[in-house]
Every structure is written in structure tokens, then in C-alpha cells.
Design a protein around this motif. Structure first.
Motif, mmCIF file in Angstrom:
data_model
loop_
_atom_site.group_PDB
_atom_site.id
_atom_site.type_symbol
_atom_site.label_atom_id
_atom_site.label_comp_id
_atom_site.label_asym_id
_atom_site.label_seq_id
_atom_site.Cartn_x
_atom_site.Cartn_y
_atom_site.Cartn_z
ATOM 1 N N PHE A 164 0.821 -1.214 0.000
ATOM 2 C CA PHE A 164 0.000 0.000 0.000
ATOM 3 C C PHE A 164 0.855 1.265 0.000
ATOM 4 N N PHE A 165 1.789 1.358 0.945
ATOM 5 C CA PHE A 165 2.636 2.544 1.018
ATOM 6 C C PHE A 165 3.779 2.490 0.010
ATOM 7 N N VAL A 166 4.348 1.315 -0.198
ATOM 8 C CA VAL A 166 5.487 1.200 -1.117
ATOM 9 C C VAL A 166 5.103 1.664 -2.517
ATOM 10 N N SER A 167 3.924 1.282 -2.984
ATOM 11 C CA SER A 167 3.501 1.675 -4.328
ATOM 12 C C SER A 167 3.283 3.183 -4.431
ATOM 13 N N ALA A 168 2.946 3.823 -3.320
ATOM 14 C CA ALA A 168 2.772 5.277 -3.313
ATOM 15 C C ALA A 168 4.095 6.019 -3.181
ATOM 16 N N HIS A 169 5.194 5.270 -3.024
ATOM 17 C CA HIS A 169 6.534 5.854 -2.924
ATOM 18 C C HIS A 169 7.461 5.347 -4.031
ATOM 19 N N ASP A 170 6.907 4.721 -5.079
ATOM 20 C CA ASP A 170 7.765 4.008 -6.020
ATOM 21 C C ASP A 170 8.483 4.911 -7.020
ATOM 22 N N GLN A 171 8.187 6.222 -7.005
ATOM 23 C CA GLN A 171 8.953 7.157 -7.836
ATOM 24 C C GLN A 171 10.176 7.710 -7.090
ATOM 25 N N HIS A 172 10.296 7.324 -5.829
ATOM 26 C CA HIS A 172 11.479 7.620 -5.012
ATOM 27 C C HIS A 172 11.766 9.123 -4.935
ATOM 28 N N HIS A 173 10.758 9.882 -4.535
ATOM 29 C CA HIS A 173 10.915 11.317 -4.323
ATOM 30 C C HIS A 173 11.415 11.583 -2.905
ATOM 31 N N HIS A 174 12.478 10.908 -2.549
ATOM 32 C CA HIS A 174 13.041 10.994 -1.206
ATOM 33 C C HIS A 174 14.188 12.007 -1.180
ATOM 34 N N THR A 175 14.637 12.341 0.017
ATOM 35 C CA THR A 175 15.799 13.205 0.191
ATOM 36 C C THR A 175 16.726 12.592 1.219
ATOM 37 N N LEU A 176 18.002 12.481 0.850
ATOM 38 C CA LEU A 176 19.040 12.060 1.793
ATOM 39 C C LEU A 176 19.777 13.307 2.232
ATOM 40 N N ARG A 177 19.906 13.480 3.524
ATOM 41 C CA ARG A 177 20.511 14.709 4.042
ATOM 42 C C ARG A 177 21.666 14.373 4.972
ATOM 43 N N LEU A 178 22.863 14.834 4.595
ATOM 44 C CA LEU A 178 24.041 14.752 5.456
ATOM 45 C C LEU A 178 24.057 16.002 6.330
ATOM 46 N N LEU A 179 24.293 15.832 7.615
ATOM 47 C CA LEU A 179 24.212 16.950 8.553
ATOM 48 C C LEU A 179 25.486 17.040 9.384
ATOM 49 N N HIS A 180 25.973 18.248 9.553
ATOM 50 C CA HIS A 180 27.159 18.512 10.377
ATOM 51 C C HIS A 180 26.840 19.671 11.305
ATOM 52 N N TYR A 181 27.043 19.439 12.586
ATOM 53 C CA TYR A 181 26.854 20.460 13.603
ATOM 54 C C TYR A 181 28.243 20.830 14.119
ATOM 55 N N PRO A 182 28.805 21.952 13.657
ATOM 56 C CA PRO A 182 30.168 22.313 14.088
ATOM 57 C C PRO A 182 30.235 22.526 15.593
ATOM 58 N N ALA A 183 31.408 22.256 16.148
ATOM 59 C CA ALA A 183 31.623 22.545 17.563
ATOM 60 C C ALA A 183 31.562 24.049 17.774
ATOM 61 N N LEU A 184 30.932 24.467 18.849
ATOM 62 C CA LEU A 184 30.792 25.879 19.152
ATOM 63 C C LEU A 184 31.894 26.306 20.127
ATOM 64 N N PRO A 185 32.328 27.545 20.049
ATOM 65 C CA PRO A 185 33.435 27.984 20.905
ATOM 66 C C PRO A 185 33.048 27.975 22.378
ATOM 67 N N ALA A 186 34.052 27.821 23.224
ATOM 68 C CA ALA A 186 33.821 27.839 24.668
ATOM 69 C C ALA A 186 33.146 29.144 25.066
ATOM 70 N N GLY A 187 32.151 29.033 25.922
ATOM 71 C CA GLY A 187 31.446 30.223 26.381
ATOM 72 C C GLY A 187 30.389 30.733 25.431
ATOM 73 N N PHE A 188 30.096 29.975 24.360
ATOM 74 C CA PHE A 188 29.070 30.415 23.415
ATOM 75 C C PHE A 188 27.733 30.565 24.127
ATOM 76 N N SER A 189 27.053 31.650 23.856
ATOM 77 C CA SER A 189 25.748 31.907 24.455
ATOM 78 C C SER A 189 24.721 32.088 23.345
ATOM 79 N N ALA A 190 23.649 31.341 23.414
ATOM 80 C CA ALA A 190 22.595 31.421 22.402
ATOM 81 C C ALA A 190 21.715 32.625 22.695
ATOM 82 N N GLN A 191 22.172 33.792 22.258
ATOM 83 C CA GLN A 191 21.473 35.034 22.589
ATOM 84 C C GLN A 191 20.049 35.076 22.048
ATOM 85 N N GLY A 192 19.867 34.510 20.849
ATOM 86 C CA GLY A 192 18.539 34.573 20.256
ATOM 87 C C GLY A 192 17.725 33.318 20.449
ATOM 88 N N GLY A 193 18.189 32.404 21.289
ATOM 89 C CA GLY A 193 17.464 31.164 21.527
ATOM 90 C C GLY A 193 17.662 30.128 20.442
#
Length: 315
Positions: A164-193
């Protein structure tokens, strides 16, 4: 490999489900795994899947490729930069994306690619990494195969034909996403949240998330509390997205999640495979997910229309 969980819903931990009986077991074993996945998707919208069949060597290579990509110069990365929501491919710089529209841009960088269609947009490949393309194309195929198995289990859980679901996904409109979260400097403060990734729900049907050991992913419980989705070796995190929630009339739920700033003194890498239905798929309430007391909550929508709306609101 992790043992099957007899009790899926707990107050303090996301369920862990052994998927190997669905791959190798008989009909009764497959039905039991599907039942566990249904309950986890209803109670949490998230679960860890062990024994999913993804080769460990391929996963390790994908993380190595991701590290090599994000180590490139800014000029090299901007040469393959993300351009628009219609293609949704290429490099996304730090703070370029804002998953929570009420907060500053996310403290991460990303690279999007997708299974290519004969007449669709093309992936952008960094010229400096000649092995990157064949290795990532192979990894994409493995993700598609794993996602299809999960979708088969979801269909069985909802008393639908296995395709049921596989046939609705058989055109493979997927997205692969590589993600990198750089290290933040010591004392970094998220001023804007800001966060490493702001609070959000995923847009499509399901997501497969592979994490390194840095941690930081948090999931919101039904009570409104945030709990850590701590990395568990040998598992993939599976969560249901907005279209699956619409499709199933909230039988499966799309759960808010984020990546916090704790442990931000070290780098974090993750890989997300966003499984999305065919763009022309008509997303309407499944017959087994509604009754007189629980009528359909949403009007029908095409999957492609929904995706463009969400992407254009994010960038």
C-alpha cells in the motif's frame, strides 16, 4: 541486536524494536513486529529499529563521506549550494535554514541529495571528491530498500495490502541529508534562543535517522516534556512525519523534535533519509483509520504540494 520489547510505552524512554523477525520471520512474527511499530508510532511517533538490514560497512562509509564533504573549503561547498525548494539539492550553510520560524537560523550545515529521476533535477556533486558520488548513490539505494521494508510493516499494521505505502513511494521522491553540527566555541551563548536544529516536525511519511555518538536529539512526549533520543549503537531512529499523520488520521503521529546545544563543544554528524510519497500521490484518510466517532481530520492534498509549502516556509 536488541531483544523484542514486550511493553513499548514507558514514561521515560523511546521504544526499541527488533526488526529482524519482520525480515526473516513467518507471518505471525511479521504481524507482531508490525503491531509493535503501530503502538510506538501512535504513542511516540518515534522508535529505535534494531536489525533493520542496513549493512554496517555502508553506513560507516557514508559517515566518512559526510566528514570529507564538510571538511571542504567554503568555496568548494558554495559551488554546489542549494538553490531552491523545487530541486532541494546541494549544500546548505550554517544558519541558512530555520526549522523553528520563531528562532534564528540553525547552527548546522547540510548537504541534500536524492534518487535522480530521468527528467527531474540533478544532484550536485563536489568535484574535489570523485568517490563521493558512487558511494552515496549506493547508500541511497540501501536507504530506499530499508524504508520500503518499514513501509511494508506500516501497511500491515493498518490492515492494508503490504504494498500500500510502497507503491505510493515508487517514484522515489526521497531526500538524503548529510548533517554537520560544528563545535561551538567555549562560552558560546545562544542570545537569540537558537538551537543546533530548531523544534520541528518532519514533512513526509517516515524518516530514517542515523546518529553518531555525540547526542543532542530530543523528542517531545505527549505530556509536553522533552527527553533525549540517546544514540544506541546498531539502531536507526525511525519517526513518522506530517504526511503520515494526515494519511492515518493521527493513528500515527508526527512528533516535534530538536537538536539541543548540550555537548555543543564537540562536532556532531547525522544522516537523515526523508521518505516522501510520489509528488502526485493523493494523501487522504486511510479507510481503516477513521470511523463515525473519528472522521477524517484533513482534506486530501497532493504530496508534492505539501512538500513545497513546507520547504518554502523553512528557507
Amino acid at each position: 541486536m536488541y531483544p523484542q520489547q514486550e511493553t513499548l510505552m514507558t514514561t521515560d524512554s523511546i521504544p526499541v524494536i527488533d526488526f529482524s523477525p519482520f525480515i526473516d520471520g513467518d507471518a505471525a512474527a511479521r504481524a507482531e513486529v508490525a503491531r509493535q511499530m503501530r503502538q510506538a508510532s501512535s504513542d511516540w511517533g518515534f522508535f529505535y529499529l534494531a536489525g533493520c538490514g542496513m549493512p554496517q560497512a555502508s553506513l560507516q562509509q557514508a559517515f566518512a563521506d559526510s566528514q570529507a564533504l564538510f571538511a571542504l573549503s567554503d568555496d568548494a561547498k558554495q559551488a554546489v549550494a542549494w538553490q531552491n525548494a523545487e530541486s532541494n539539492r546541494g549544500y546548505v550553510g550554517v544558519r541558512r535554514e530555520r526549522l523553528d520560524p520563531n528562532k534564528p537560523g540553525d547552527l548546522k550545515e547540510a548537504f541534500n541529495l536524492a534518487p535522480e529521476q530521468p527528467e527531474g533535477p540533478r544532484n550536485l556533486w563536489p568535484a574535489e571528491l570523485p568517490a563521493f558520488r558512487p558511494q552515496m548513490e549506493d547508500f541511497l539505494q540501501q536507504c530506499v530498500a530499508t524504508a520500503d521494508r518499514v513501509l511494508q510493516a506500516f501497511a500491515l499494521a493498518l490492515q492494508q495490502p503490504e504494498d500500500f505505502f510502497v507503491s505510493a513511494h515508487d517514484q522515489h521522491h526521497h531526500t538524503l541529508r548529510l548533517l554537520h553540527y560544528p563545535a561551538l566555541p567555549a562560552g558560546f551563548s545562544a542570545q537569540g534562543g537558537e538551537s543546533r536544529a530548531g523544534e520541528h516536525t518532519d514533512y513526509g511519511s517516515i524518516t530514517l535517522l542515523f546518529q553518531d555518538d555525540a547526542g543532542g536529539l530530543e523528542v517531545r512526549t505527549r505530556a509536553g516534556d522533552w527527553i533525549a533520543a540517546t544514540p544506541i549503537p546498531g539502531t536507526v531512529v525511525v519517526n513518522t512525519g506530517d504526511l503520515m499523520q494526515r494519511w492515518t488520521n493521527h493513528v500515527f503521529c508526527s512528533t516535534p523534535h530538536k537538536v539541543n546545544l548540550r555537548s555543543s563543544n564537540r562536532e556532531r554528524y547525522s544522516i537523515a533519509f526523508f521518505c516522501h510519497p510520489n509528488h502526485n500521490a493523493d494523501i487522504r484518510c486511510i479507510s481503516t483509520c477513521s470511523d463515525a466517532e473519528n472522521p477524517p481530520r484533513y482534506p486530501p492534498i497532493s504530496a508534492g504540494e505539501h512538500l513545497l509549502e513546507r520547504l518554502n516556509a523553512t528557507y
